[in-house]
Design an enzyme around this catalytic site. Structure first.
Site, short mmCIF file in Angstrom:
data_model
loop_
_atom_site.label_atom_id
_atom_site.label_comp_id
_atom_site.label_asym_id
_atom_site.label_seq_id
_atom_site.Cartn_x
_atom_site.Cartn_y
_atom_site.Cartn_z
N CYS A 278 45.26 -28.61 54.31
CA CYS A 278 45.01 -27.23 53.91
C CYS A 278 45.95 -26.22 54.54
CB CYS A 278 43.61 -26.81 54.33
SG CYS A 278 42.31 -27.84 53.70
N GLY B 207 48.94 -27.69 50.51
CA GLY B 207 47.84 -28.13 49.66
C GLY B 207 48.04 -27.65 48.24
N ASN C 37 41.42 -25.54 57.96
CA ASN C 37 42.46 -26.54 57.85
C ASN C 37 42.20 -27.52 58.99
OD1 ASN C 37 45.88 -26.60 59.01
ND2 ASN C 37 44.91 -28.02 57.60
N GLY C 38 42.14 -28.81 58.64
CA GLY C 38 41.90 -29.80 59.68
C GLY C 38 40.72 -30.67 59.33
N TYR D 292 57.18 -33.03 59.30
CA TYR D 292 57.02 -33.09 57.86
C TYR D 292 56.29 -31.90 57.23
CZ TYR D 292 55.47 -34.95 53.37
OH TYR D 292 55.20 -35.13 52.05
#
Lengths: 506, 506, 506, 506
Positions: free
Chosen positions: C30, C57, C132-133, C277
């Site tokens: 996310c 995302g 996010n996570g 990345y």
């Protein structure tokens, strides 16, 4: 000068303000692909070929196959991947032979009925036609055949070719094809599919590209070699300017290939913009690697511009090969100082808070770490109206660049194209708005501004300077010298907006 | 015999089993509407007129307007209410003059490019054409013009008319129109729109209906009077069989109406099925109230059948007027023993548990309180293949009916139609499958089975028996006597499936 | 290892064979963005911020605004540009304050009801939450609250946070927020919006990033700095690991910012994969330019690998910065030997003719002019399952490369992630399938294969080697050393597929 | 007072003027259907049952199945036939047990998340709930549970039931169900599905209907018997007012049915509007044929009104059974003087030319042949605001009627409903706007106006007059006497618009 994928259709339809910068680019009309194959997968191969040619037209894509008995057609607005990745769609396209087309419209309205390939039923059997390019006398011919009772459904100039084929008194469909194109003028690569033949033709000057490939014995025609690579086909040769090539499946199953030069032979004059902007860098156009040619442009540009700086930054993706060439020639480090956002495609609504360089930022962002405090050479492939350049320069300055030098790997654009490239009205071109170089530089906001010379471009592409008497390439957008007559333009006194009496919504 | 709204497209497309009973019905090809108006609302009026004519075709609807400068077109698959209720769509159709069309396809594939009105650009200006009916020599003419270089885009027989107009050597578009229809044979009502004219025509026998209306001085042409009622227009008169009517907006703004009889005069032979099934009950067709005619059919049927029973139950909605007539004549109470579900439209998936009369139950349900223990007369308007009748009789028996008598307010159907009605292959018609009346009765499962006689039908419609020498109506589906030659049918030895060499999905 | 835009959903849904290589990549869960603004354009700014975070995302995007009276929500499957570029959508999102979310799902099914932000109405007012996570004890907590009567609508672990907030006995919503996250374990960046507050929090290790920005006095929270750049906001600072930040609009209109460290202070351990990345190259993560860090990886890789070759070719776009670093360090020319196709997005149907490296070719094509006859160093950012690498090496060899050396700018991946990165089952990882380096090299088909060492990576990012006692970063995917407990994993004995009892389609 | 199918959503969304008359009707909230079957086709059966109940709610439809392991859900805006006729949709709903729901929203916004059935995961397993009706204390309970930490996702009052089930301290899901509904007040029919049970309940007064059916041993619960008929299931009995019925699949596969009366026993007070308007005429409600009851209303109306006329004309379809009764009683012929258009569904744009009775004409047309010159009795089932009646009377007069007498087969509506019927604000009701009968008659424009008396209605339904001390039916809309407390209404001082703090678009 990039991201032809981005369209602002949503914006205009809803009527709200637009921040689109795409008017600041050139657009290629089309890409074509055809195969006379041995297995029942011609549509799948054509879909892949068109996907590789997607950069030549993102508005619509169509495929016609012949299944041994009937022609089948699918034509859709949108990307190849939006429709032809669906198994059900391909199942509706059986057959060993197919032609396909991707388009961005120059003439004709945006409507499904203008999507190619076009098809006509002849007494002798059907014929499907797809083309890339533009005819300079299509309007004149259209009026003539309507007077004679023809019914034109689309507003595309391609339809005229189909009518001329249908009306030809010749017997063989290939002769009808030659009969039809003999009446047409302009720049084009045409392919056609009949019950037994795959036909290809390039205009007498060879303005638009067309190559012949081979996949395990099956002939392929495609706008660029990258469409051969994706399916693992071999490149055989370029179709010559003015050549008509007829691949035919004989009764015994053997495939013959026949070539003719109905307009005689003369030197090719490939469109320079294929090298500058349109063709994919991994394509080989008229025997030249497009990537290498673009690097050469960057090398020549470095020699001509002689700018002292800390970093060479491409405006991605168009400017990247030239920037690599520029960096290698100048010894100044190549860095990605501008990052491209790959999710672009729509026009966002600007917030009430004013955002500097809005629009450009949807597609590009400044990589501050490589710009802050630096003297930056920005390399772009071309400048059309200059409005994008202005915003990118502003964005780079906002990221802390000490100096910004804009180096353009093609000459100034001054004239319209009539062979399949969508150019703005000449009065909108920055080269015409600012005849004075310094004024143009000031408008864009850069510290210095450099365009590659026409000879520098010629040398990058062909190894030698322009021959003013017999220019080796089509270059009217830079020079004003058109390779053909412009019949319709003259007849219509410059107003060549073709308009059907019937308007139809998409 | 009802609910033409229901389509089984979903079923066939997905390939799973189908429980559709709609094959057991007849379908009308089309309805047309046109207006030469005074205000910029021709499209909105046409949308309303087409909505009133929706029962004549639910597959697609199209409207063409002329805005004083250009023709505009919108054509969509689906109901009028699905598209033309949208303000944006109507805004794309400005103009004081319009023609529109609703269709159910008989010839030609189901595809958008077959949706009418069709349009052709002539040197003298454009012409849009819409028609209801079918041409019996369209295939022959189509082959001739293709041989002559015409390009046929659609597979609709209507396109041939447009080509003939385009190819006519006459000067005035109305003369071209007459020139074209002079070459056509069959049963049709045609309307056309040019820059200044609204043109209408009926075939020489007057098989398909067409009426002239008036809205505050603006002439209107429509398939049925119900399309006049919805917009509050006055009914002026029926267009005569073989008449061509030309409404024209003169330079001074005045509208003139001119009539001609290019094929001479002869008695009208209106299609009987318009009265039996197609026309809306509130329409006046050739001077006769369709509702009253249907009640008459029920009255005559009661006299002929002479069944003793407790209750008269219509199979809604088609059988309702005749059932009211039957009940009034027989003195047996009229009751809604079958309830129609108004939310039909799709084919549901049958559960693994077997459901008796599945399919029929999606559209009709038994009203047990009026059926249980009763002797029931079921009244239907027609029986085609009999499969629906069988299931309805079963459902009524399951609801407890002691006796079920099926009374049909039209004669047995034995022959195909070629004038715009989609009839099954004659071998599928129950009247051909069961020549023996008792066997047919047994197949359907009813206690007795009664069809209105041909003379009973003639008397219900026209007041007198059939004149065998000069039948007053078109009645070949009952009698085998066709009012015209059947050119294509004979040429093709009975195989009249027209097939384009090009098939196109959607 | 790239092109997270490409989804293979169509492929799997239709059930036909797939040639998708995307399983051979890692996916970030996310991106989050929030603003407590001064003008009624919070949604438009949030849409832009999310657009800049789209790489984090691509499955769905949602925005919640507060308009002073009500919270408004829009949540859609698809890209930000697919929905939030529509003026009507933004008009349904009035307000000065907003939070938004882009997601790719790791836990929970793909369904709209899982799309964030989530919302709960509390007695004291509503609260919207986006994160996010991943929480490593969400399943355990979920079971507890369901036992206690909570109704969980989604299958997302984020919903647990919302329930804990709703159930907290604290009075102030910010205290409830802290109360809730005190019970959660894992790696996360959380933002929340109440009637007056924008709240942010990072997990105690700081595994996932979160930054504070400022737009003319309005505080902004975002996953990466690139979301600040697009709207011209200033970067203020990183939110600290374990920090809770509360931006509040006071009654007098003033905005206050309050910070607390409810879990105490300890050194940050940022996820190394953000550098390798996930993060955009133009973002500054924990004070480091991602682009520069990646160049450093390439530089260190060149020092470690010491390959002799003619050309350094990135696998675009992931490998490009490292390839530039590699080329600069080694002196071997950097060339675009592989061209990326920007129109990817769907899985094409493979023709019956076998195509070598099909799948990869849809996204990448070999630029033969820079490969033919050359010794090529391919630079990629990471290798997961190796299947993509294999095909790219094959494609490069087919284009004539004499030698192909694959240099990977990160270490071998050996362990799963549980903090928001979607990793394949460990048994599918190439590093586990081929423990022997030569076997792995042979599988991929390259002449030599080089991974950056863990210390090389640490030095590229942080300037010093890894401290084995107190690793400076989160690096379990390379080392197996997890920074937190894995409560659910242990409880479920490794099976952490959370499954709701209710499955809902789309 | 009919055609609940027609929605004017398009009209309002686009913001242009509307000609919708649907505000002039009452709307039922919902229909429910559930089955505990033996074969894997519960969803297909439920789809059919819901199709038969479509008249009770056209806005949305949902189905939840249990496949032995998981619950599956599909919920869609639109008609049952729009979604659940698709094989793929049903394949996503495997299982032998299912419940389904069709809805028209009264409370709660129009949004997908409000579509039922609702679902909750309990520790003991999941439970899905669907209901028809309305709770009069839902708002009070909602506030209490939110205070206690519950998260309400929808704005539907049904969600409160689900929360109360989840929060119940009871062990068995059926006990939790009873625990929950014991706290609710209002009028409702509720069904629920757990892993082994199909549960049904009616409110203590039995305001909303619910019946028990049987399909080859599998128990079925449905709002009306017509849902049993469509699948060939047998009617077993009505669920009693205040009854909770639990059908359970035992471990040995046997299905047990258990009934309890947790609120004690008292006489049923079925909603009279089920007989007047909502229920389908072929349904048996509380042992009475709805069709026969409506005919009785027409008979009693004829006795009360005593109008001399030429023809009895129903306003279809609602007024048809009463008109048949009226005609039979009075001896005046029954004729279809008004024809219903079955293709209604959208609001057309009115042309600039003013059309008398526009709006009504989209749905109904005058059948002039049965009206011209006649004294007409129009029979309608109810009059709400009177605006439709006015236009129909006008249309009938325009068609030539000499006299128009409006006979309404129910009493004047004066009070709002709070048990699941969507009534306009009382001030908008014509009976409140025109207390004077003659003024009302003049407003509508009819020659005379007759409403069935309350006692006439009672006798038509139950055979005896109203017992003022213990009314046998729920009749507050006519009498103002409500069968229950109105907790929320009193607490909110009449403002019962429930509004979530979160608004979400569809």
């Amino acid at each position: 000068m990039h991201a032809p994928h981005a369209t602002s259709a949503a914006g205009t339809q809803d009527g709200h303000e637009e921040f689109d910068l795409d008017g600041d680019s050139l657009r290629e009309e089309c890409g074509v692909f055809g195969i006379l194959g041995e297995q029942d997968d011609a549509a799948a191969l054509t879909a892949l070929g068109l996907h590789a040619l997607q950069h030549r037209g993102q508005e619509a894509a169509g495929i016609v196959t012949f299944d041994g008995e009937q022609f089948r057609s699918e034509r859709h607005m949108g990307l190849v991947g939006d429709h032809y990745t669906d198994a059900a769609t391909l199942e509706r396209l059986p057959g060993k032979a197919a032609i396909g087309h991707v388009r961005y419209s120059t003439t004709g309205e945006t409507a499904l009925r203008n999507v190619q390939p076009l098809f006509a039923e002849l007494s002798a059997g059907g014929i499907a036609v797809a083309h890339n390019g533009n005819f300079t006398n299509a309007l004149k011919l259209r009026k003539e055949i309507i007077k004679d009772g023809a019914i034109c459904q689309s507003t595309s100039d391609s339809e005229v070719v189909v009518h001329l084929i249908a009306r030809s008194q010749k017997q063989r469909s290939s002769d009808r094809f030659i009969d039809a194109i003999s009446q047409m003028e302009g720049g084009y690569a045409l392919i056609a599919l009949t019950r037994t033949k795959l036909i290809g033709a390039r205009d007498p000057n060879g303005i638009r590209p067309l190559v012949l490939g081979d996949l395990n014995g099956s002939p392929i025609l495609a706008s660029e070699t990258c469409a051969l690579d994706i399916i693992g086909a071999k490149f055989v040769r370029d179709i010559k300017n003015g050549e008509v090539i007829i691949c035919e499946r004989q009764a015994n199953g053997e495939i013959t290939i026949e070539s003719s030069m109905p307009f005689g032979e003369k030197p090719e004059r490939m469109c320079l913009f294929e090298y500058v902007y349109f063709a994919r860098p991994d394509s080989i156009v008229s025997g030249r690697s497009v990537y290498n040619v673009r690097k050469n442009m960057g090398i020549n540009l470095a020699r001509e511009a002689q700018v002292d700086a800390d970093v060479v930054v491409p405006i991605p993706d168009g400017g990247t090969p030239a920037a690599i060439g520029y960096a290698q020639e100048s010894g100044i480090p190549f860095e990605l100082g501008i990052i491209r956002n790959h999710y672009v495609g729509r026009t966002f609504i600007e917030p009430s808070q004013q955002i500097r360089a809005f629009g450009v930022k949807l597609k590009h962002s400044a990589n501050r770490g490589q710009l802050d405090g630096k003297r930056v050479i920005l390399v772009d492939d071309s400048v059309v109206r200059g409005t994008t350049s202005l915003k990118i320069v502003q964005m780079v300055r906002d990221a802390g660049a000490k100096e910004v030098h804009l180096c353009v790997s093609s000459p100034k654009i001054t004239h319209s194209d009539y062979y399949g490239i969508d150019t703005p009205d000449p009065s909108k071109l920055i080269a015409n708005q600012y005849v004075d170089h310094d004024a143009m530089c000031e408008f864009i906001g850069c510290d210095s501004l450099h365009f590659l010379s026409v000879d520098g471009l010629y040398e990058a592409v062909g190894g030698v300077k322009r021959d003013p008497k017999n220019p080796q390439f089509t270059d009217h957008y830079f020079t004003g010298e058109y390779p053909t007559r412009l019949v319709d333009l003259e007849a219509e006194k410059g107003n060549i907006k073709q308009r059907s009496m019937l308007r139809e919504a998409g």
